[in-house]
Design an enzyme around this catalytic site. Sequence first.
Site, PDB file in Angstrom:
ATOM      1  N   GLU A 151     -22.506  -4.087 -24.124  1.00 50.85           N
ATOM      2  CA  GLU A 151     -21.549  -4.800 -23.300  1.00 50.85           C
ATOM      3  C   GLU A 151     -21.261  -6.237 -23.733  1.00 50.85           C
ATOM      4  O   GLU A 151     -20.197  -6.761 -23.454  1.00 50.85           O
ATOM      5  CB  GLU A 151     -22.033  -4.796 -21.839  1.00 50.85           C
ATOM      6  CG  GLU A 151     -22.081  -3.420 -21.210  1.00 50.85           C
ATOM      7  CD  GLU A 151     -20.718  -2.759 -21.161  1.00 50.85           C
ATOM      8  OE1 GLU A 151     -19.764  -3.398 -20.670  1.00 50.85           O
ATOM      9  OE2 GLU A 151     -20.598  -1.606 -21.628  1.00 50.85           O
ATOM     10  N   SER A 440     -14.669  45.489  11.326  1.00 49.36           N
ATOM     11  CA  SER A 440     -15.695  46.331  11.946  1.00 49.36           C
ATOM     12  C   SER A 440     -17.070  45.678  11.978  1.00 49.36           C
ATOM     13  O   SER A 440     -17.986  46.202  12.613  1.00 49.36           O
ATOM     14  CB  SER A 440     -15.784  47.665  11.204  1.00 49.36           C
ATOM     15  OG  SER A 440     -14.590  48.406  11.377  1.00 49.36           O
TER      16      SER A 440
END
Length: 747
Positions: A151, A440
Amino acid sequence: MSRPTTPRRPVRATGERPAARRTAPASGQKKPVQKKQVRKKAAPSRRGRGGSGGGRRTPWPVRLVRGIFGAVWGAGWRLAVFAGMILAGWVAVVYSTLPPVSQMMDGRVRGSVTLMDREGETFAWRGDQYGGGVHADSVSPDLKHAIVATEDRRFYMHPGVDPIGIAGAMRINMSEGRSPLSGNGGSTITQQTAKLLCVGRAFDPSSGQTEAQYEAECRESSLARKAREAIYALAMEVKYSKDEILTIYMNRAYLGAGTRGFEAASQLYFGKPASQVGPAEAAMLAGLLKAPSRFAPTANLARSQERANVILGLMEDQGYLSHEEAEDARAHPATLSAAAANRTGGYFADWVMGVVPEYYGKGTTEDVTIRTTLDMKMQQQAEAALAEVFRTKVRAGSEAEAAIVVMGADGAVRAMVGGRDADVPGGFNRAVQAKRQTGSAFKPFVYATALDLGYSYNDRVEDAPLTINVPGSGPWTPQNYSRNFRGWVSLTQALEDSLNIPAVKVSEAVGRQNVIRVATDFGIDSTMFNGPSLALGVSEASLLELTGAYAGILNGGQSVAPYGLTSLSVRGETGPVMEKEGGIGERVISRDASQQLVYMMNQVVEHGTGHRAKLDGRPAAGKTGTTSSARDAWFMGFTGDFVVGVWMGYDDNTPLTGVTGGGLPAEIWHEVMVRINQGRPVTPLPMITPSQNQPERMVGGGQGGSQGQGGQATPQIPVPDLSKLPEQAQGLAERIMRDVRGLFGRN
């Protein structure tokens, strides 16, 4: 003889003319009048500045340029001094507002939620994870070097703003066809820290600004914003040491998967503290800073490893690693810990997060730990079973979906699959969020009502044509799936073969309101349709609701509330703030009724529509379900230990092709049950043993379609099967039954 003495001449400077000898005037003579000498003005030198000689004047353009330059220079340095004073004052003001480093390390807006399975192992994280404060001098040196190399290589040399870095970033941007200020920004670690701190402005929920708006403002990249960040960075450099600035940065940086800070990321991805990471792991963590979501190893491990190799190259170039160390790190790339690599349980985690109070879940500002009922092994087995059936028995490219819930008899959810893609945090959870017609699969609640009212599994009902006049809709004639009729059948046979007409007759005989009450008490929370088609499952329910209702049948007829949380703790508290021990509620039907119903459902698996779900050597009970036009297919069932519910269908309600509840859903159920019961002792089902001498009664009196007020078929008095009585007693029995019907005003 001595020489005559000669007066010594006075010493004069070189070039000095001797003064005129003064003689006193003779007596009587007048003093001579001296003429006043007028000094001639010296001619200007011909040698001008920069000239080669002579007396010429400097040309006027040159004098103009010199004048302008002098004016600009004079104004410039005064303005520079003035601007410097303003800058220094601004920096001083910001400096006075900076708090101690310890107050700037955890700047999360939200808290974190850590979810643990029933064994105490972490399986999911939500919110902003924060692993605790780390310092630049306590983390691994490799991690510290990787961050600086990636960085800000001149971090320890610049005063917070790096003109060299800015110029380099502008050059790169222009070389890549962008504007000088687009793309690479040349920000230092100090400037990035200022951005993370939002230049000192904390989030204030009472301001009316949302968290998303606040974060968007903090990420703004206008020139004015960058100027403020630069001022803040300069003030930080005055207030803090370099390592203190790096400490703030390491604790506030977002590193993917909801992690804030390098300690949380190290714990999440590698299962170790930031003080113990090696070069390969340090490079992978530092590589996340550029694009956390893209390079997160949980999203794409190979891409994250490639990015780490770039960081290793930077560390080698800048002298932080030797060539041998860099090559060794490349040869042994960082890999995920077992917990991080395990991406199962996302749907379960989302469900639990949805049921805990908001202030302990999505909106928490605390660090929360939740222990759950999830069995990670079962979760993996359920996901594997679903994937296997779709791989081997579903056509390639099918967009059909499926969901699975595995539950204990007390309602503890052991596994949940909300869709075919098992790793969709925050995705649509079909096990919980999808409300579909049950078909069902609803019929067991019809028969549960009848059994609880005194009917028997062996009572008989006539499967014959039936028409019911429904007010506002007209005549309604239900049909069996096979489109034929079976005549008189037992309740067990009617459920075993999923006959529709007998189910409607039983529902009408016992009363729809009673059926609705039983289904609701068992945990189906959806609004029921109060019509004769209720018995055929036209009402909607979620898979979780239906599975919980079946768990109530398994545990002897008591209601069950599905649950996934066992305890919830908040960091800093001495004990759990929430606990849950079980989900069993009040009794819904009698134990005898539930045992008869379990037997009937066992026959569904042994001989009926659910025979594909039959397990070798282990008794099981269940029920198939297929809705109108096959838009939904279900198989619900249980062994002596676990209840498993399976749903299959399309998200857009497209009809399934060639799929019924007794087909693929039953096979998925079978695969799940085989896997989760492997190695477990056989637990018998809590069901009756049928008696050979069980008396039989008729349900509905064979009157198919008799109708009372309100369009509801009038329930019939149970009629014994007179054919089983001695011939001489049949006439007497018929007269008695006619008299009983007359007493109740029924035909």
